[in-house]
Write an enzyme that holds these catalytic residues in place. Structure first.
Site, PDB file in Angstrom:
ATOM      1  N   THR A  69      -4.772  -7.693  -3.110  1.00 34.73           N
ATOM      2  CA  THR A  69      -5.493  -8.980  -2.601  1.00 34.73           C
ATOM      3  C   THR A  69      -6.237  -8.409  -1.935  1.00 34.73           C
ATOM      4  O   THR A  69      -7.442  -9.162  -1.675  1.00 34.73           O
ATOM      5  CB  THR A  69      -3.939  -9.535  -1.576  1.00 34.73           C
ATOM      6  N   GLN A 181      -1.857  -4.064 -13.375  1.00 31.51           N
ATOM      7  CA  GLN A 181      -0.555  -3.650 -14.130  1.00 31.51           C
ATOM      8  C   GLN A 181      -0.961  -2.497 -15.241  1.00 31.51           C
ATOM      9  O   GLN A 181      -0.096  -2.464 -16.295  1.00 31.51           O
ATOM     10  CB  GLN A 181      -0.319  -5.239 -15.342  1.00 31.51           C
ATOM     11  N   GLY A 202       0.836  -0.530  -4.944  1.00 33.37           N
ATOM     12  CA  GLY A 202       1.653   0.660  -4.645  1.00 33.37           C
ATOM     13  C   GLY A 202       2.829   0.008  -4.959  1.00 33.37           C
ATOM     14  O   GLY A 202       3.777   0.311  -6.009  1.00 33.37           O
ATOM     15  N   HIS A 203       3.295  -1.023  -4.763  1.00 35.11           N
ATOM     16  CA  HIS A 203       4.385  -0.985  -4.980  1.00 35.11           C
ATOM     17  C   HIS A 203       4.859  -2.017  -6.593  1.00 35.11           C
ATOM     18  O   HIS A 203       6.118  -1.743  -6.731  1.00 35.11           O
ATOM     19  CB  HIS A 203       5.176  -2.912  -3.987  1.00 35.11           C
ATOM     20  N   THR A 239      -5.945   2.395  11.279  1.00 37.43           N
ATOM     21  CA  THR A 239      -5.593   3.675  11.408  1.00 37.43           C
ATOM     22  C   THR A 239      -5.061   3.086  10.199  1.00 37.43           C
ATOM     23  O   THR A 239      -4.163   2.760   9.735  1.00 37.43           O
ATOM     24  CB  THR A 239      -4.626   3.937  11.966  1.00 37.43           C
ATOM     25  N   CYS A 327       3.808 -15.324  -7.949  1.00 33.50           N
ATOM     26  CA  CYS A 327       3.284 -15.557  -7.031  1.00 33.50           C
ATOM     27  C   CYS A 327       2.919 -17.330  -8.208  1.00 33.50           C
ATOM     28  O   CYS A 327       2.816 -18.329  -6.344  1.00 33.50           O
ATOM     29  CB  CYS A 327       1.454 -15.474  -7.374  1.00 33.50           C
TER      30      CYS A 327
HETATM   31  N1  PLP Z   1      -3.403  -8.811  -9.561  1.00 36.02           N
HETATM   32  C1  PLP Z   1      -2.540  -8.707 -10.493  1.00 36.02           C
HETATM   33  C2  PLP Z   1      -2.557  -8.589 -11.903  1.00 36.02           C
HETATM   34  C3  PLP Z   1      -0.665  -8.916 -10.056  1.00 36.02           C
HETATM   35  O1  PLP Z   1      -0.104  -8.760 -10.518  1.00 36.02           O
HETATM   36  C4  PLP Z   1      -1.173  -8.725  -8.307  1.00 36.02           C
HETATM   37  C5  PLP Z   1       0.947  -9.047  -7.984  1.00 36.02           C
HETATM   38  O2  PLP Z   1       1.005  -9.858  -8.304  1.00 36.02           O
HETATM   39  C6  PLP Z   1      -1.925  -8.771  -7.702  1.00 36.02           C
HETATM   40  C7  PLP Z   1      -3.306  -8.535  -8.216  1.00 36.02           C
HETATM   41  C8  PLP Z   1      -1.520  -8.986  -6.351  1.00 36.02           C
HETATM   42  O3  PLP Z   1      -1.112  -7.882  -5.940  1.00 36.02           O
HETATM   43  P1  PLP Z   1      -0.902  -7.447  -4.330  1.00 36.02           P
HETATM   44  O4  PLP Z   1       0.215  -8.786  -3.967  1.00 36.02           O
HETATM   45  O5  PLP Z   1      -0.121  -6.401  -4.864  1.00 36.02           O
HETATM   46  O6  PLP Z   1      -2.120  -7.886  -3.737  1.00 36.02           O
END
Ligand code: PLP
Length: 380
Positions: A69, A181, A202-203, A239, A327
């Site tokens: 994001t 993805q 990373g997550h 940092t 989301c």
């Molecule tokens: N883009 C894609 C294709 C995603 O699947 C996601 C999260 O679901 C994001 C962007 C946003 O990632 P984050 O929530 O780690 O910022």
């Protein structure tokens, strides 16, 4: 760690990898000049080298930040701010109809600054229409942002072809790939010769939450979102998150060292999902049956089984899937992605997303299918 549940919502976030090496402790700030600071800096640089080895580019092309994001905002807002500050006549942004809100909403927000957003449609399989995208290009196009793999459907977008044709049209148009993805999920990214930026979190690959990386070509000019100590090539002050970088380092090592086995394992999980549903006589349709797809994400619609109730039933039974992207699954809105594909309301409201990670087991997929069958039978 033995899990008491079956987690199949890995497109939303992954369970941190179990085989994390002994966690290193970085006491020092990587900007400190003493020995401990230099050790932290070396580790950070080494992690960037791992990214270079995997995806190409030089360490200075990579910026660590909090995740996708932030990258999407940094790129879109940063480029727009730069364009405005230079008085350049480039005020059009092209995105696709199926972008994650990180890109979609950020681009839309730029309309208030005078930018025009053009939206590429998708076909019934969720694949962007390349010719429509190319028809949008003109001398005012500033950037084109399209994801590599869709987070709701797993459909792989033809980005290599799209980006190379964009660069044939004009080298000045900045090409941006949301690779969240795709990276370390068996999908090849578009070539760097025609990709200016790509980013990931990373997550989504077994590392900590709150760490991500952005690749940016040296020819891309952006205004930073944050000003401060000038870390990360002066583009992302603050940092660095060494614990996050540590976890990302391990995740990269894990995926690189086990690439072939993971690929085979994910194929097994996907194959099992569809064969098991068939064996149990469950009527289902894969919403993207004719598209090139990732093995990690499956958008499946079950005949006459409302997804809200099905997902709740599975959840009560310790099996976690999603109704759409993380989301959107809590909102009452219909999935923008599935709507863009032209699916009818009945199909959309009976769709669930099953998303895997290398930590899932084939028997978990069998248990999932058995529970879906039980739910279906309970409604007869
Ligand atoms: N883009 C894609 C294709 C995603 O699947 C996601 C999260 O679901 C994001 C962007 C946003 O990632 P984050 O929530 O780690 O910022």
């Amino acid at each position: 760690m033995k899990l008491e549940y079956i987690y199949l919502d890995n497109a939303a976030t992954t369970i941190p990898l179990e085989n994390r090496l002994a966690k290193r402790t970085f006491i020092a700030n990587p900007s400190s000049s003493h020995l401990l600071g230099r050790q932290a800096r070396k580790f950070l640089d080494d992690t960037k080298m791992l990214l270079c080895d995997k995806f190409g580019g030089k360490p200075y092309n990579y910026i660590f930040n909090s995740g996708a994001t932030e990258s999407a905002n940094f790129i879109i807002q940063g480029i727009c701010k730069h364009i405005i500050s230079r008085g350049l006549e480039r005020n059009e942004i092209i995105i696709s109809e199926i972008e994650h809100p990180a890109i979609f909403n950020t681009a839309k927000k730029m309309e208030s600054l005078g930018f025009k957003v053009r939206v590429i449609p998708v076909d019934s399989n969720g694949v962007i229409k390349i010719e429509d995208a190319l028809a949008f290009l003109n001398q005012r196009t500033a950037m084109v942002c399209v994801m590599s793999v869709n987070n709701e459907t797993g459909v792989i977008q033809p980005l290599n072809s799209l980006f190379s044709r964009i660069k044939d049209f004009s080298k000045n148009i900045i090409t941006v790939c949301d690779a969240v993805q795709a990276v370390f999920k068996g999908v090849t990214l578009p070539l760097l010769t025609h990709t200016d930026c790509f980013f990931a979190s990373g997550h989504k690959i077994g590392a900590n939450k709150g760490i991500g990386f952005l690749y940016m070509n040296a020819g891309v000019f952006v205004e930073p979102l944050m000003y401060g100590g000038g870390q990360e090539e002066g583009l992302r002050s603050g940092t660095e998150n060494m614990d996050g970088i540590d976890s990302l380092h391990d995740s990269i090592m894990y995926h690189t060292q086990n690439e072939e086995n993971i690929k085979i394992h994910l194929k097994d999980l996907s194959g099992k999902l569809y064969s098991c549903l068939n064996e149990l006589g469950i009527v289902f349709s894969v919403n993207t049956s004719d598209a090139e797809k990732s093995d990690y994400i499956h958008s499946v619609s079950f005949d006459n089984l409302p997804s809200a109730q099905l997902a709740e039933f599975l959840s009560i039974n310790g099996i976690f899937v999603s109704r759409g992207s993380a989301c959107s699954s809590t909102s009452t809105q219909t999935s923008r992605v599935l709507s863009a594909m032209g699916l009818n309301m009945q199909c959309i409201s009976s769709t669930i997303r099953i998303s895997f990670s290398p930590l899932n087991h084939v028997h978990e997929v069998e248990l999932l299918c058995n529970k879906i069958s039980e739910f279906k039978n309970s409604r007869l």
